[in-house]
Design a protein around this motif. Structure first.
Motif, PDB file in Angstrom:
ATOM      1  N   THR A   2       0.858  -1.185   0.000  1.00  0.00           N
ATOM      2  CA  THR A   2       0.000   0.000   0.000  1.00  0.00           C
ATOM      3  C   THR A   2       0.888   1.228   0.000  1.00  0.00           C
ATOM      4  OG1 THR A   2      -1.659  -1.185   1.288  1.00  0.00           O
ATOM      5  CG2 THR A   2      -1.847   1.224   1.197  1.00  0.00           C
ATOM      6  N   LYS A   3       0.591   2.152  -0.906  1.00  0.00           N
ATOM      7  CA  LYS A   3       1.417   3.362  -1.016  1.00  0.00           C
ATOM      8  C   LYS A   3       1.231   4.209   0.223  1.00  0.00           C
ATOM      9  CE  LYS A   3       0.378   6.957  -3.472  1.00  0.00           C
ATOM     10  NZ  LYS A   3       0.123   7.923  -4.573  1.00  0.00           N
ATOM     11  N   PRO A   4       2.320   4.519   0.936  1.00  0.00           N
ATOM     12  CA  PRO A   4       2.195   5.358   2.128  1.00  0.00           C
ATOM     13  C   PRO A   4       2.028   6.826   1.721  1.00  0.00           C
ATOM     14  CG  PRO A   4       4.481   4.800   1.742  1.00  0.00           C
ATOM     15  CD  PRO A   4       3.693   4.064   0.698  1.00  0.00           C
ATOM     16  N   HIS A   5       1.780   7.667   2.747  1.00  0.00           N
ATOM     17  CA  HIS A   5       1.577   9.082   2.499  1.00  0.00           C
ATOM     18  C   HIS A   5       2.895   9.833   2.430  1.00  0.00           C
ATOM     19  CE1 HIS A   5      -2.735   8.630   2.846  1.00  0.00           C
ATOM     20  NE2 HIS A   5      -2.572   7.976   4.023  1.00  0.00           N
ATOM     21  N   SER A   6       3.936   9.235   2.974  1.00  0.00           N
ATOM     22  CA  SER A   6       5.244   9.891   2.947  1.00  0.00           C
ATOM     23  C   SER A   6       6.299   8.882   2.530  1.00  0.00           C
ATOM     24  CB  SER A   6       5.576  10.481   4.329  1.00  0.00           C
ATOM     25  OG  SER A   6       5.622   9.445   5.311  1.00  0.00           O
ATOM     26  N   GLU A   7       7.526   9.369   2.410  1.00  0.00           N
ATOM     27  CA  GLU A   7       8.632   8.520   1.977  1.00  0.00           C
ATOM     28  C   GLU A   7       8.321   7.853   0.633  1.00  0.00           C
ATOM     29  OE1 GLU A   7      11.571   8.319   3.459  1.00  0.00           O
ATOM     30  OE2 GLU A   7      10.874   9.776   4.961  1.00  0.00           O
ATOM     31  N   VAL A   8       7.671   8.591  -0.266  1.00  0.00           N
ATOM     32  CA  VAL A   8       7.312   8.089  -1.604  1.00  0.00           C
ATOM     33  C   VAL A   8       8.033   8.957  -2.637  1.00  0.00           C
ATOM     34  CG1 VAL A   8       5.463   7.728  -3.266  1.00  0.00           C
ATOM     35  CG2 VAL A   8       5.083   7.232  -0.853  1.00  0.00           C
ATOM     36  N   LEU A   9       8.594   8.296  -3.623  1.00  0.00           N
ATOM     37  CA  LEU A   9       9.288   9.012  -4.703  1.00  0.00           C
ATOM     38  C   LEU A   9       8.503   8.826  -6.005  1.00  0.00           C
ATOM     39  CD1 LEU A   9      11.874  10.570  -5.553  1.00  0.00           C
ATOM     40  CD2 LEU A   9      12.897   8.352  -6.085  1.00  0.00           C
ATOM     41  N   GLU A  10       8.209   9.920  -6.675  1.00  0.00           N
ATOM     42  CA  GLU A  10       7.488   9.848  -7.954  1.00  0.00           C
ATOM     43  C   GLU A  10       8.422  10.247  -9.090  1.00  0.00           C
ATOM     44  OE1 GLU A  10       3.847  11.808  -8.486  1.00  0.00           O
ATOM     45  OE2 GLU A  10       2.764  10.682  -6.935  1.00  0.00           O
ATOM     46  N   GLU A  11       8.396   9.432 -10.171  1.00  0.00           N
ATOM     47  CA  GLU A  11       9.183   9.740 -11.366  1.00  0.00           C
ATOM     48  C   GLU A  11       8.404   9.319 -12.607  1.00  0.00           C
ATOM     49  OE1 GLU A  11      13.163   8.283 -11.403  1.00  0.00           O
ATOM     50  OE2 GLU A  11      13.782   9.430  -9.644  1.00  0.00           O
ATOM     51  N   MET A  12       8.938   9.728 -13.751  1.00  0.00           N
ATOM     52  CA  MET A  12       8.280   9.419 -15.042  1.00  0.00           C
ATOM     53  C   MET A  12       9.158   8.462 -15.826  1.00  0.00           C
ATOM     54  SD  MET A  12       7.172  12.004 -18.118  1.00  0.00           S
ATOM     55  CE  MET A  12       5.943  12.806 -17.088  1.00  0.00           C
ATOM     56  N   PHE A  13       8.516   7.459 -16.426  1.00  0.00           N
ATOM     57  CA  PHE A  13       9.211   6.512 -17.301  1.00  0.00           C
ATOM     58  C   PHE A  13       8.870   6.867 -18.759  1.00  0.00           C
ATOM     59  CE2 PHE A  13       9.969   2.564 -19.568  1.00  0.00           C
ATOM     60  CZ  PHE A  13      11.151   2.108 -18.995  1.00  0.00           C
ATOM     61  N   ASN A  14       9.885   7.237 -19.531  1.00  0.00           N
ATOM     62  CA  ASN A  14       9.678   7.697 -20.905  1.00  0.00           C
ATOM     63  C   ASN A  14       9.823   6.551 -21.896  1.00  0.00           C
ATOM     64  OD1 ASN A  14       9.331  10.519 -20.326  1.00  0.00           O
ATOM     65  ND2 ASN A  14      11.513  10.571 -19.830  1.00  0.00           N
TER      66      ASN A  14
END
Length: 1883
Positions: free
Chosen positions: A1298-1310
């Protein structure tokens, strides 16, 4: 291909569309030229038919398709631009037409489809025009017996072809009949397919414009036009260019053998008109085969034939009985067709005879063809052959294409196919089990060409598996063909010995047969590859293979030759054998025994006949070649001396050329073998014996059969006197003197030879040695000179010399003398070697100049050696030297007048050494002046010569210090001293000669760069300029040195050079450190590390260096080079940091946890300063974003997928396991990495396992990525990129992901999508159209041409020009002089493609294709509209020159033009000299001027002839691009006279002119004379008169009068016209105004004639006599000083005449004028208009007639009424007077008539009344509301009317009653006639 037509598109381009067609869909576009056809012999019967074809044409008529049966047929043709189908199944014909309104002959492709199903027939055009019909009858099968015909019907004879249309001219493509492709293959097949004059591709000539020139390039080229209809005169015009010496230009056949022809022979143009019996021929005098354009015009009538070549015209009269030729059939230009050739050969035209009989066409370029002013071009031809649109190079004119060939007895065997197996044992998979090489024979026509295609040579290999391309398969020719050549199909064709499989696939390899009779050929070749990979032995070129070629024989026509010439010479009345040596027939493919010869035409019966010796005396017209070889054929002479035999050979199928054997019969020759002469005394006889004179014949009787030959020889004896044996005597033999390039007459004084018994005509001179630099010519009787430079006169007589007919013409320039020698004879004795010398006077005065030297500031005399005239003819000649270029650094003076600059001086002054060159003492070392010599007496001058002067410098200038600035240096530095710091100059010394001497500097020393430690105390300016001098600082902060500069002779004042020093400070402005992602490299930027100094002014040039003392521990410092290579460094500069090329590279990513630290130490240097040790810190952490990937993950590389494909994404692409490094190592095994797709991809889906990632199920783990991976599937859209956004985190393995509310990194895959080319290009431009100015250039932009392709970028969309524009070319912007045929859409979008218009006025098109390299090309036509250059006059107004002035300025108001061309300078040129003056700009006379001169007002006209009143200026105007001719500007003199406007005069009145009407007093004051008026155009309906005597009532006409005549009232105007129904009538008279000392001027006096008061006259009955006797009357004078004059009594005269009124239609301001009458409407008398002396009385009736009328009762009633009216008027008058007296006014009353006239403009004009009509004074009725409605200027003056009252006293009293009125009251008086009621009239 035999009979190749126009310059179609190149073969390589034609093959391109075919190569790009999908498999199984072949299509061939073919060109048909008017007589072309394709015939397919195939029988067929079908109840269902489908036909499809495409065509394009500009001709409105032509046959497209015919399926021909005996009775059945299907015929498609064009009629008047519409399509028509005629179809018949044997029962009845059905006709269908195209329904669309627009015609189909628009040069666009049109698709025709025909469907037949039993009785239903449907015709579809262009997919939308559909028409159907039912067939009649019960038969529904189409029976085709004869076959199919495309474009023409050959010689098919069928009843349904009666009245058929001409052959098709245009392009036909894709002809399919019931799935049978009729055009493919487009090559003949004996017995099956016949192809005549058809070529591959769509020819350019169909798109040619009307102005396109025509190029004829083969010996059988021609074009034909419809028949030429000649009525009274025929005119043919054209322009041509050629290098050929002969050729047929024009031929038009006619009825009964009539013809017109033009041809070239030996470069001359010859025209011929006539028939077989008689003809008239003309020849030009000059040749035209010089590759230049020449204009030719042929004109003929029934009387003459005229030929014009350029400016030269020759003309010849036709026989008196001649008629215009009756022309019929087509009109041929450039050559003739095969059917007409035999007719032309019979006419024996030189261009189509002998060896040229099979060809003879004109080779060259032809344009601007006009027939009776009607333009002829490729747009209206009937048939063309071997021509192209547009001019080709000269070499094309000399190239013969293969003549048309036909197949004779074709015997084509089955073509064998060979399969060659590989012998190698090397295993290559499938290749070793299949055929390696397939070979199939190539079939080619004898003398033709054919392409090697993949069906002929095929290598059966899996090229992809072998890793080689087809272009790497090489065929090397080991043994070339024996009877032909292998060539590469390029322009020009090139022989090849090696070619590739790619070349074969593209059809680029041609076999060209040499035309020999061999039916078989072959060549050997080997196969190899250019690939560097390992290939099997059979691809290593070790084996040879043989390729066979089958040659289809072609029956060549036999050729007949006359090896011994075309003259058969024999004695009269003899016979001569015709042998094979005399007549030779050649035919390689026919046995000689099968050849026969025929005599064409009828032999002249009076000349002789041909006989076979086997049957003597019997005339024959045919004989075999065998008879000729056996010698049995004889020509028997019987009659006239000259005749001819026309022969032609035949092989049974083809006929040869025609030859003409001219027969010349000569009498038996006699030869004098002895002629000793006879000596005898005068008057004595002597016997002449054979010993004196013996004659014998030259006949060898054994060789000739002489029949009835009569020898009748006459012996002529001439007796000479003994004195004839004496030689001629030379009387004069003097040298000739001639001017260069001119002739001189050889006169009797120069050359005279006499003989006492010989006349001058018997003394003959022969030129023994020709002149070297000229030639002899003689004047002929037809007023022309015989002899030219190439063919001079070689003999003349003394009589020619005596008559002045012989001249020496000097030709070669720059020669001083010439000579020639003569022999002279009197017929008996000869004098040899008379030498004549010629002295040549040069055209230009030979001036020789010599350069000289002068000392600086000095002078030197210009002696004769410097300016020398060497030729003896000019010795002592008085000449003038003119300086056309003055010296730049001095001047020329006369020593007698020093200091005065001369522009001219004389030769005598030079000889006296008075002329000097004086130098201006400047430091320039060179000078020059240019001079010419002129002699006005001889009108000669020299060429300009330049005298160069060398100046010897004098060192007299001291050095000057130009720059001495304080030198700023850094402490302890070495600083260069530049010319900006210290500089000295010397005008007469070089920098190296300027020496500085210095004292020792106080704070350092000077040195040269080559030795910095060696102190110097002297240096030169050259050291400073070369950058060698430096200052080395040491010691104090301020100092310097003293210096002095010398040039070795002169010194500059001593000066001080100051030097100041300051400390250089380095500071570290930035040292922030660097954050680096583990395992990556990152640049150190100037924001991270930056050092600066306090050297602000020189910051850009100062180098700051970082020296690394301690290197990084966990990485290294590297520098990125320009080629992207790297190198480790230990030093770098600040500029490298600024450029971003210095990087830190981390090397130990595996040893790093989540983060680590590194550093390096460094010092900073910038001489002469340095910075202490510094530290640069580096943080290595996964928390730092990678600068190259914008990611914090171990891997986020993105993925690449093919359009519509899928790609696996695994840990190499996406790896976030580095997030575990955040945790202590002991906890890492408890967590795993999970991903959640936050934003799904837009153009595809993500598949994990067997499920798609969705918003509902967006998660996957790193474990899945590591073990299985995930898949991205693209949706096959045209997108090029996609992406998805994900979140990544660490998740406890024990918990659900389950995705937590913090300690999450978002990036884009091209995701990068590789496009697949599956979409064809699409044309976006609606109108393929470009406008360009004539002769200009215009960019071809994307708004004109736009093609888009979703799969390809613009630079991948390739355009190819298939057919070049006919009015210019396309070019790249970077090189506009070179045309291009290929470009891209990117070039178009970037405005790089330009159209360069060639200056022609015609619009044009170009045909292009565009492709993306994969799909079938798109073909389109692009139109190019030319906007013509115009030159238009916008102002052309007469120039008015005021009388009395002699000049006037001409401005743009009178003359102005505009143009839309590039050249905006508009020039004007006078085409005819001005007669009476000239134009001037400033003080210079001009015949040319510019538009700018008109705008600036610089142009003026000056009248020099004061007798002229008008000048006509004829001119033309032009720019660099066009002209306008035949323009006229009128310059007229405006009379200096005041002319009254809008004068109105009643009809039948006498009007007196006053100065207010015509006033030339200003002119009189100007000239101090009395201006004179001369009437040059009198009034149309009136007369200008004066009184014959003072106080006389009789007038006389006058044509001249003066201003004083007007001033005293002596000029009168009598008006008389019929004005029935008219209210106003315009008239005028024109006069010339003259005065002393000024030019005359033409003026015009215009006036209006109004009706006389009709009620006044008509109110009286015609029976009442208006006048019973004449009364002496007083006439008012307008002058105060003149007394009234008394008129004389005159007898009654003639009754008046009626005249028609004449109006002035051109004077609009005079029309429709409806002005009111005068103040008082007075009754006017009628005057006669007959005669010039008297005025006619109104009533001239007899007393009896008047008495008879007196009994009328009206004579009583009317007087009573009149009395009543008079009483009423009187009462009213008294009332008015009483009203006026009651008004108290301050204004003065009118006291006399004169004052009233002067003060009131309404009374400024009056009329003279007729003397014969009584006057009634009427007092006007005043009403306060009435106002004057007529203009003040239009009323007639009261006092100018001559009164008709009998007594002056009564008249004066009536006038006074008016004069006493208040002037203000007068304005209320009515000035118009009130409207009369019924039965009212005026009195």
């Amino acid at each position: 291909m035999a009979g190749r037509r126009g310059a179609s598109v190149p073969a390589a381009l034609l093959l391109l569309p075919a190569l790009l067609l999908p498999a199984g869909q072949p299509a061939v576009a073919a060109s048909f030229y008017g007589d072309s056809f394709v015939e397919l012999n195939k029988a067929e019967a079908s109840s269902q038919t489908s036909l499809r074809l495409r065509f394009r044409t500009s001709k409105p008529e032509g046959l497209l398709f015919l399926a021909a049966g005996k009775r059945d047929y299907c015929l498609i043709e064009l009629r008047l631009g519409n399509l028509q189908l005629r179809i018949n199944f044997g029962v009845g014909e059905q006709v269908l037409h195209s329904q669309q309104r627009s015609q189909l002959n628009d040069l666009a492709w049109h698709l025709v489809e025909l469907y037949h199903d039993h009785d239903n027939v449907t015709l579809v055009i262009d997919k939308h025009d559909r028409s159907s019909a039912k067939m009649p009858g019960i038969l529904y099968e189409l029976n085709i017996d004869y076959g199919f015909y495309i474009g023409g019907t050959n010689k098919l004879d069928a009843p349904y072809l009666l009245g058929a249309l001409p052959g098709f001219r245009g392009c036909i493509d894709d002809v399919s009949f019931n799935q049978l492709d009729i055009l493919v293959p487009l090559r003949p097949s004996p017995g099956f397919k016949n192809i005549h004059e058809v070529s591959v591709g769509c020819s350019d000539e169909f798109f040619a414009s009307e102005d396109e020139s025509i190029s004829f390039f083969s010996s059988r080229s021609y074009v034909s036009f419809p028949s030429w209809n000649v009525d009274d005169e025929g005119i043919l015009e054209y322009t041509l260019q050629t290098s050929a010496a002969r050729g047929l230009l024009l031929f038009h056949p006619g009825q009964a053998g009539d013809f017109i022809a033009m041809e070239m022979e030996d470069g001359l143009v010859k025209a011929c008109i006539g028939n077989h019996r008689s003809r008239t021929q003309l020849s030009s005098r000059r040749s035209i085969n010089d590759s230049h354009w020449h204009y030719i015009e042929l004109k003929f009538t029934a009387e003459y034939l005229e030929l014009t070549l350029d400016e030269e015209t020759v003309k010849k009269s036709l026989p008196s009985h001649s008629k215009l030729p009756l022309l019929k059939g087509p009109f041929f230009v450039g050559g003739v067709d095969g059917s007409t050739r035999s007719e032309v050969i019979k006419l024996e035209l030189a261009s189509v005879s002998g060896k040229y009989a099979r060809g003879g066409s004109f080779k060259g370029c032809l344009r601007d063809l006009k027939v009776n002013s009607e333009k002829k071009s490729l747009k209206n031809v009937l048939v063309t052959k071997d021509i192209s649109a547009g001019c080709e190079t000269e070499s094309a004119f000399n190239t013969d294409l293969a003549s048309e060939v036909t197949v004779k007895n074709p015997t084509v065997k089955a073509v064998p196919t060979y399969a060659i197996f590989p012998e190698s044992s090397v295993s290559l998979g499938k290749e070793d089990r299949s055929h390696l090489l397939f070979l199939s024979n190539l079939i080619v026509l004898e003398g033709g060409k054919a392409a090697l295609q993949s069906k002929h040579i095929k290598v059966n290999l899996d090229f992809q598996k072998l890793g080689i391309h087809q272009s790497q398969i090489l065929f090397e020719v080991k043994r070339p063909p024996s009877h032909g050549d292998l060539k590469l199909d390029v322009e020009p064709e090139q022989e090849v010995n090696t070619f590739t499989m790619q070349d074969v696939l593209q059809g680029k390899i041609l076999y060209a047969h040499d035309g020999s009779e061999n039916t078989y050929d072959y060549f050997n070749f080997s196969i190899s590859t250019s690939s560097e990979k390992i290939v099997p032995p059979y691809l290593q070129g070790n084996e040879q293979h043989m390729f066979s070629i089958t040659v289809t024989p072609v029956n060549d026509a036999p050729e007949i030759m006359l090896p011994m010439g075309n003259v058969l010479l024999l004695f009269e009345n003899s016979k001569k054998r015709l042998t094979s040596d005399l007549i030779k027939v050649l035919d390689k493919d026919t046995d000689p025994g099968d050849l026969s010869l025929s005599v064409l035409g009828n032999l002249n019966a009076d000349a002789g006949f041909l006989e076979n010796s086997k049957h003597p005396g019997k005339t024959i017209t045919t004989f075999s070649n065998e008879d000729l070889r056996e010698g049995t054929v004889f020509f028997v002479h019987t009659g006239v001396k000259n005749s001819r035999i026309v022969l032609r050979a035949s092989d049974g199928e083809k006929v040869s050329n025609t030859v003409v054997l001219r027969v010349m019969a000569v009498p038996l020759d006699f030869r004098v073998v002895r002629n000793s002469g006879v000596e005898l005394f005068q008057g004595v006889t002597a016997l002449i014996t054979p010993g004196h004179l013996t004659v014998e014949t030259s006949a060898k009787l054994q060789e000739l059969e002489i029949r009835d030959t009569c020898l009748d020889a006459a012996v002529h004896v001439r007796i000479y006197l003994e004195s004839h044996q004496w030689p001629p005597r030379i009387v004069n033999k003097n040298n000739l003197l001639v001017e260069e390039g001119k002739p001189v007459k050889i006169s009797k004084g120069k050359l005279q030879v006499v003989h006492e018994n010989s006349s001058p005509s018997e003394i003959v001179f022969t030129v023994r040695q020709l002149p070297v630099h000229g030639y002899i010519r003689k004047f002929s009787s037809d007023e022309d000179y015989l002899g030219a430079d190439q063919s001079p006169v070689l003999s003349f007589t003394q009589q020619d010399v005596d008559e002045g007919k012989v001249q020496y013409m000097q030709t070669l320039s720059d020669q001083l003398d010439d000579h020639f020698s003569l022999d002279v004879t009197n017929g008996v004795q000869t004098v040899n070697g008379i030498e004549i010398s010629v002295d040549i006077i040069p055209r230009m005065i030979p001036l020789e100049v010599q350069n000289f030297t002068v000392i600086e500031g000095g002078s030197k005399a210009l002696v004769e050696d410097y300016l020398k005239i060497s030729n003896r003819h000019f010795a002592g000649l008085s000449c003038e030297f003119i300086l056309i270029e003055q010296p730049n650094h001095g001047y020329i003076e006369n020593s007698h007048i020093p200091g005065m600059k001369l522009a001219t001086f004389t030769r005598k002054q030079v000889e006296q050494e008075l002329i000097y060159y004086v130098h201006d003492d400047s430091e320039e070392l060179m000078d020059n002046f240019t001079v010419i010599v002129n002699n006005t007496e001889l009108w000669k001058q020299s060429l300009p010569q330049t005298v160069f002067i060398t100046v010897m410098a004098v060192n007299d200038e001291p050095p000057v210090i130009k720059v001495n600035r304080i030198l700023q240096v850094w402490v302890g530095s070495v600083t260069e001293i530049t010319v900006d710091d210290l500089c000295a100059e010397d005008k007469d010394s070089s920098p190296s000669e300027l020496i500085y001497s210095i004292t020792p500097p106080s704070n350092g020393h000077l040195a040269l760069k080559s030795s910095l430690n060696q102190s110097i105390l002297s240096f030169t300016q050259g050291h400073i300029i070369e950058g060698q001098l430096v200052f080395v600082h040491n010691g104090a902060m301020s100092g310097g040195f003293n210096f002095q500069v010398t040039d070795g002779l002169n010194f500059a004042p001593r000066q001080i050079f100051s030097v100041t020093a300051r400390m250089l400070v380095i500071s570290l402005e930035e040292n922030k450190g660097l954050g680096v992602f583990p395992g990556s490299r990152k640049p150190i930027s100037q924001h991270d590390l930056k050092a600066v100094t306090n050297d602000v002014t020189n910051a850009g040039n100062r180098t700051i260096t970082f020296m690394v003392v301690t290197s990084p521990e966990h990485g290294r410092l590297i520098r990125v080079n320009s080629d992207n290579t790297t190198q480790e460094i230990i030093s770098f500069t600040q500029s490298m940091v600024d450029e971003g090329v210095i990087m830190y590279e981390h090397l130990q990513a595996a040893l790093v946890g989540w983060s680590a630290e590194d550093f390096f130490t460094f010092t900073v240097l910038s001489p002469p300063s340095a910075l202490d040790l510094q530290v640069f810190h580096i943080v290595i952490s996964y928390g730092v974003t990678r600068h190259d990937r914008n990611s914090r993950l171990l891997a986020n590389t993105g993925a690449i997928v093919q359009e519509g494909g899928r790609v696996l994404i695994n840990k190499t692409n996406l790896d976030a396991s580095n997030l575990l490094f955040k945790l202590p190592e002991i906890q890492r095994s408890m967590y795993e990495v999970w991903y959640q797709v936050v934003s799904l991809p837009q153009h595809g889906v993500i598949v994990v396992g067997e499920r798609n990632v969705t918003k509902e199920k967006p998660n996957f783990s790193q474990y899945i990525l590591n073990k299985f991976g995930i898949v991205y599937v693209h949706d096959n859209s045209e997108s090029l990129i996609d992406n998805f956004t994900f979140a990544v985190w660490l998740n406890l393995k024990s918990k659900s992901a389950t995705k937590p509310h913090s300690e999450v990194l978002e990036e884009m895959f091209n995701i990068t999508v590789v496009p697949v080319n599956d979409q064809p290009p699409e044309l976006k431009t609606k109108m393929l159209h470009l406008k360009v100015l004539q002769g200009d250039m215009s960019v071809l932009g994307s708004e004109n041409l736009k093609v888009e392709d979703l799969d390809n970028s613009p630079d991948e969309l390739k355009y190819t020009i298939v057919s070049n524009p006919n009015n210019g070319y396309l070019a790249m912007k970077s090189n506009l002089s070179v045309s291009v045929k290929d470009f891209t859409q990117a070039d178009v979008d970037g405005d790089k493609i330009w159209f360069v218009q060639d200056g022609s006025s015609s619009s044009g098109v170009f045909y292009f294709s565009v492709t993306d390299g994969k799909h079938r090309p798109l073909y389109k036509l692009f139109s190019l509209e030319v906007i013509p250059i115009s030159l238009v006059l916008v102002n052309l107004t007469n120039v008015v020159l005021p009388q009395g002035q002699t000049s006037v300025t001409i401005t743009n108001v009178q003359l102005s033009a505009v143009t839309n061309g590039k050249s905006t300078t508009i020039m004007y040129e006078i085409t005819q000299p001005l007669e009476y003056g000239h134009l001037m700009i400033g003080n210079e006379k001009v015949t040319k001027f510019e538009q700018a001169d008109l705008y600036s007002g610089r142009l003026s006209y000056h009248l020099t002839n004061l007798s002229a009143s008008k000048e006509v200026l004829e001119f033309m105007l032009f720019t660099a691009e066009g002209n306008l001719t035949g323009q006229v500007l009128n310059i007229t003199v405006k009379p200096l006279v005041q002319v009254a406007d809008d004068v109105q005069i009643p009809n039948q009145a006498v009007y007196k002119f006053r100065s207010s009407d015509l006033d030339a007093s200003e002119l009189g004051n100007l000239t101090n004379s009395n201006p004179r008026f001369e009437v040059i155009v009198p009034p149309s309906h009136g007369r200008i008169v004066k009184r014959r005597f003072v106080n006389d009532a009789v007038f006389e006409d006058i044509r001249t009068f003066t201003q004083s005549d007007i001033d005293r009232g002596g000029v009168l105007l009598l008006t008389d016209t019929n004005m029935t129904g008219l209210d106003l009538f315009n008239d005028s008279f024109t006069f010339v105004l003259q005065a002393d000392g000024v030019q005359p001027a033409v003026g015009c006096f215009r006036y209006s004639v109004t009706p006389r008061s009709a009620p006044l006259v008509q109110g009286f009955p015609t029976q009442v006599p208006l006048v019973t006797s004449t009364t002496t009357l007083k006439i008012h004078s307008t002058s105060k000083d003149e007394a009234p004059a008394t008129s004389q009594n005159k007898d009654p005269t003639v009754a008046p005449q009626k005249t028609r009124p004449t109006m002035w239609p051109e004077r609009n301001r005079w029309e429709n004028l409806h002005e009111e009458g005068p103040l008082l409407n007075l009754a006017l008398g009628t005057s006669g208009s007959v005669g010039t002396k008297t005025i006619t009385q109104v009533d001239g009736r007899s007393a009896r007639e008047q008495a008879a009328e007196s009994s009328n009762p009206w004579y009583i009633i009317i007087p009573l009424v009149l009395v009543s009216v008079v009483l009423i008027v009187a009462v009213l008058t008294v009332c008015i007077l009483l009203m006026c007296q009651k008004k108290k006014k301050t204004k003065p009353l009118v006291t006399n008539q004169t004052d009233a006239v002067i003060t009131s403009p309404d009374h400024s004009r009056c009329l003279e009344r007729s003397l014969t009509v009584p006057s009634v004074t009427v007092t006007p009725l005043l009403r306060g509301v009435e106002r004057n409605t007529s203009s003040a200027s239009s009323t007639v003056r009261h006092e100018q009317l001559l009164p008709v009252v009998g007594s002056p006293a009564v008249e004066r009293s009536l006038q006074n009653s008016w004069l006493n009125l208040d002037p203000e009251m007068i304005q209320y008086c009515r000035k118009t006639n009130p409207t009369l009621k019924r039965n009212q009239y005026w009195v």
